[in-house]
Scaffold this motif. Structure first.
Motif, PDB file in Angstrom:
ATOM      1  N   LEU A   1      20.199  55.504  11.546  1.00  0.00           N
ATOM      2  CA  LEU A   1      20.214  55.244  13.225  1.00  0.00           C
ATOM      3  C   LEU A   1      21.406  54.550  13.623  1.00  0.00           C
ATOM      4  N   VAL A   2      21.567  53.632  13.047  1.00  0.00           N
ATOM      5  CA  VAL A   2      22.578  52.675  13.287  1.00  0.00           C
ATOM      6  C   VAL A   2      23.972  53.482  13.096  1.00  0.00           C
ATOM      7  N   LEU A   3      23.992  54.190  12.190  1.00  0.00           N
ATOM      8  CA  LEU A   3      25.372  55.184  11.886  1.00  0.00           C
ATOM      9  C   LEU A   3      25.567  56.151  13.010  1.00  0.00           C
ATOM     10  N   LEU A   4      24.414  56.615  13.288  1.00  0.00           N
ATOM     11  CA  LEU A   4      24.362  57.673  14.271  1.00  0.00           C
ATOM     12  C   LEU A   4      24.806  57.084  15.802  1.00  0.00           C
ATOM     13  N   TRP A   5      24.524  56.037  15.982  1.00  0.00           N
ATOM     14  CA  TRP A   5      25.059  55.140  17.215  1.00  0.00           C
ATOM     15  C   TRP A   5      26.568  55.051  17.227  1.00  0.00           C
ATOM     16  N   VAL A   6      27.115  54.604  15.768  1.00  0.00           N
ATOM     17  CA  VAL A   6      28.438  54.271  15.934  1.00  0.00           C
ATOM     18  C   VAL A   6      29.143  55.536  15.881  1.00  0.00           C
ATOM     19  N   ILE A   7      28.651  56.832  15.214  1.00  0.00           N
ATOM     20  CA  ILE A   7      29.354  57.905  15.259  1.00  0.00           C
ATOM     21  C   ILE A   7      29.354  58.426  16.728  1.00  0.00           C
ATOM     22  N   ILE A   8      28.178  58.177  17.720  1.00  0.00           N
ATOM     23  CA  ILE A   8      28.301  58.666  19.009  1.00  0.00           C
ATOM     24  C   ILE A   8      29.325  57.975  19.889  1.00  0.00           C
ATOM     25  N   LYS A   9      29.224  56.698  19.652  1.00  0.00           N
ATOM     26  CA  LYS A   9      30.310  55.706  20.329  1.00  0.00           C
ATOM     27  C   LYS A   9      31.609  55.804  20.053  1.00  0.00           C
ATOM     28  N   SER A  10      32.008  56.331  18.796  1.00  0.00           N
ATOM     29  CA  SER A  10      33.291  56.226  18.367  1.00  0.00           C
ATOM     30  C   SER A  10      33.671  57.577  17.967  1.00  0.00           C
ATOM     31  N   ASN A  11      33.307  58.455  18.850  1.00  0.00           N
ATOM     32  CA  ASN A  11      33.758  59.931  18.589  1.00  0.00           C
ATOM     33  C   ASN A  11      34.843  60.289  19.221  1.00  0.00           C
ATOM     34  N   PRO A  12      36.015  60.425  18.673  1.00  0.00           N
ATOM     35  CA  PRO A  12      37.333  60.528  19.203  1.00  0.00           C
ATOM     36  C   PRO A  12      37.721  61.994  19.849  1.00  0.00           C
ATOM     37  N   TYR A  13      36.635  62.858  19.709  1.00  0.00           N
ATOM     38  CA  TYR A  13      36.927  63.962  20.218  1.00  0.00           C
ATOM     39  C   TYR A  13      36.111  64.731  21.462  1.00  0.00           C
ATOM     40  N   LYS A  14      35.199  63.650  21.926  1.00  0.00           N
ATOM     41  CA  LYS A  14      34.482  64.080  23.144  1.00  0.00           C
ATOM     42  C   LYS A  14      35.343  64.051  24.320  1.00  0.00           C
TER      43      LYS A  14
END
Length: 66
Positions: A47-60
């Motif tokens: 869950l923490v990693l999913l939050w990091v992935i969503i916040k650091s997505n360079p392709y959004k």
């Protein structure tokens, strides 16, 4: 730097999903209290990693201010 964080979090999350799937498929009947804690900790880490992935997505897409 943002891509490095994104891809490293993705790879760690996929590896942890593999660990959880392996635990649930092959060793679910022999889980004790420590195994349940391990499973809960891995789920929380995902869950923490999913939050990091969503916040650091360079392709959004960037939001346009209008």
């Amino acid at each position: 730097m943002k891509k490095l964080i994104f891809f490293s979090a993705m790879s760690i999350a996929v590896y942890n999903i593999y660990i959880i799937a392996d635990l649930l498929i092959f060793q679910f009947t022999s889980l004790n209290d420590y195994g349940n804690g391990f499973l809960f900790g891995k789920a929380l880490l995902i869950l923490v990693l999913l939050w990091v992935i969503i916040k650091s997505n360079p392709y959004k897409k960037q939001k346009l201010i209008s």
